[in-house]
Design an enzyme around this catalytic site. Structure first.
Site, PDB file in Angstrom:
ATOM      1  N   ASP A   1       0.923  -1.116   0.065  1.00 35.45           N
ATOM      2  CA  ASP A   1       0.096   0.034   0.151  1.00 35.45           C
ATOM      3  C   ASP A   1       0.994   1.132   0.101  1.00 35.45           C
ATOM      4  OD1 ASP A   1      -3.263   0.268   0.855  1.00 35.45           O
ATOM      5  OD2 ASP A   1      -1.948   2.215   0.905  1.00 35.45           O
TER       6      ASP A   1
ATOM      7  N   ASP B   1       3.870   1.909  -4.519  1.00 34.07           N
ATOM      8  CA  ASP B   1       2.820   1.588  -5.658  1.00 34.07           C
ATOM      9  C   ASP B   1       3.181   0.480  -6.657  1.00 34.07           C
ATOM     10  OD1 ASP B   1       1.224   2.133  -7.784  1.00 34.07           O
ATOM     11  OD2 ASP B   1       1.694   4.249  -7.822  1.00 34.07           O
TER      12      ASP B   1
ATOM     13  N   LYS C   1     -11.822  -5.844  -6.409  1.00 28.13           N
ATOM     14  CA  LYS C   1     -13.160  -4.879  -6.258  1.00 28.13           C
ATOM     15  C   LYS C   1     -13.249  -4.122  -7.208  1.00 28.13           C
ATOM     16  CE  LYS C   1     -13.467  -1.737  -2.779  1.00 28.13           C
ATOM     17  NZ  LYS C   1     -13.600  -1.460  -1.359  1.00 28.13           N
TER      18      LYS C   1
END
Length: 252
Positions: free
Chosen positions: A68, A84, A147
């Protein structure tokens, strides 16, 4: 009691860092994503609720790595990387840490603007970034979860994921809020075969399996070919491709 209150309170009582932990629990219960000893990479892992669930599932013999841009507070038995995944240096660090993975997870979501079409497009972009990471990091037969918000670009994304995995489901766990448009693409069985359905090629049958089908090898990949004998060289058409083996028919 509202559902969001139930899972928020439940997470506090049970020691999870976020109510989203129950989404991963429910996805795993339905799709059987993680097993003891697996290596799991969680993208956009802060604050760490999914990492906690993943570690419970893979146990001490498994490996869990969270990535993260935000700092993730230390979790026992979990490796965290601040960076990243679109940057080469972060991907290299993940490779150095785990080599490859059995499961790649992403619960990443964009900063919400309130403009639905823009939020949807950004969620698809993040899911595609996770998808590209999964293609780079997964072992053959591995699984992927991402997601994404429902909208017009979801079908194209799902079609691209379907090209790379044995099967894909769109799932909505009970722990998602009623008002949320989020769904999860759950992809099982990463396909890394050197052949595709519809390919025609010439192979030599090495031996015959217990079910009576001939067995051929293509770059170490197993193809079962009915109505063949050991030692035959035949022309075949690939009918079905799975992560570790496939099925073909002779056409000569």
């Amino acid at each position: 009691m509202a559902r969001k209150d139930h899972y928020y309170n439940k997470s506090k009582q049970e020691g999870y860092r976020a109510r989203s932990a129950y989404k991963l629990q429910q996805l795993d219960e339905e799709a059987n994503l993680m097993d003891e000893g697996d290596t799991v990479i969680d993208l956009g892992a802060a604050p760490g609720g999914w990492l906690q669930v993943a570690k419970e599932k893979v146990g001490d013999s498994g490996t869990v790595v969270g990535v993260d841009l935000q700092r993730i507070d230390e979790l026992d038995g979990v490796e965290t990387i601040r960076g990243d995944m679109t940057e080469e240096k972060t991907r290299e660090k993940v490779h150095e840490t785990v080599g490859s993975a059995d499961v790649v997870l992403s619960d990443m979501a964009p900063n919400m603007t309130g403009e639905y079409s823009l939020d949807h497009a950004r969620s698809v972009y993040l899911a595609r970034q996770a998808f590209e990471t999964a293609l780079e990091m997964l072992d053959s037969g591995g699984d992927f979860v991402a997601k994404v918000f429902q909208g017009p670009d979801l079908d194209d994304l799902r079609a691209d994921v379907e090209d790379e995995f044995e099967y894909v489901r769109t799932m909505s766990p009970e722990a998602s809020r009623d008002e949320s448009s989020e769904v999860y693409l759950v992809a099982r069985g990463y396909l890394t075969a050197p052949v595709e359905a519809g390919d025609t090629l010439e192979v030599t049958i090495k031996n015959v399996g217990s079910e009576g089908d001939g067995i051929a090898k293509v770059e170490g990949y197993t193809l079962f070919v009915p109505s063949t004998e050991a030692g035959e060289t035949v022309e075949i058409r690939v009918e079905e491709v799975k992560p570790r083996f496939g099925f073909a028919q002779r056409i000569d």
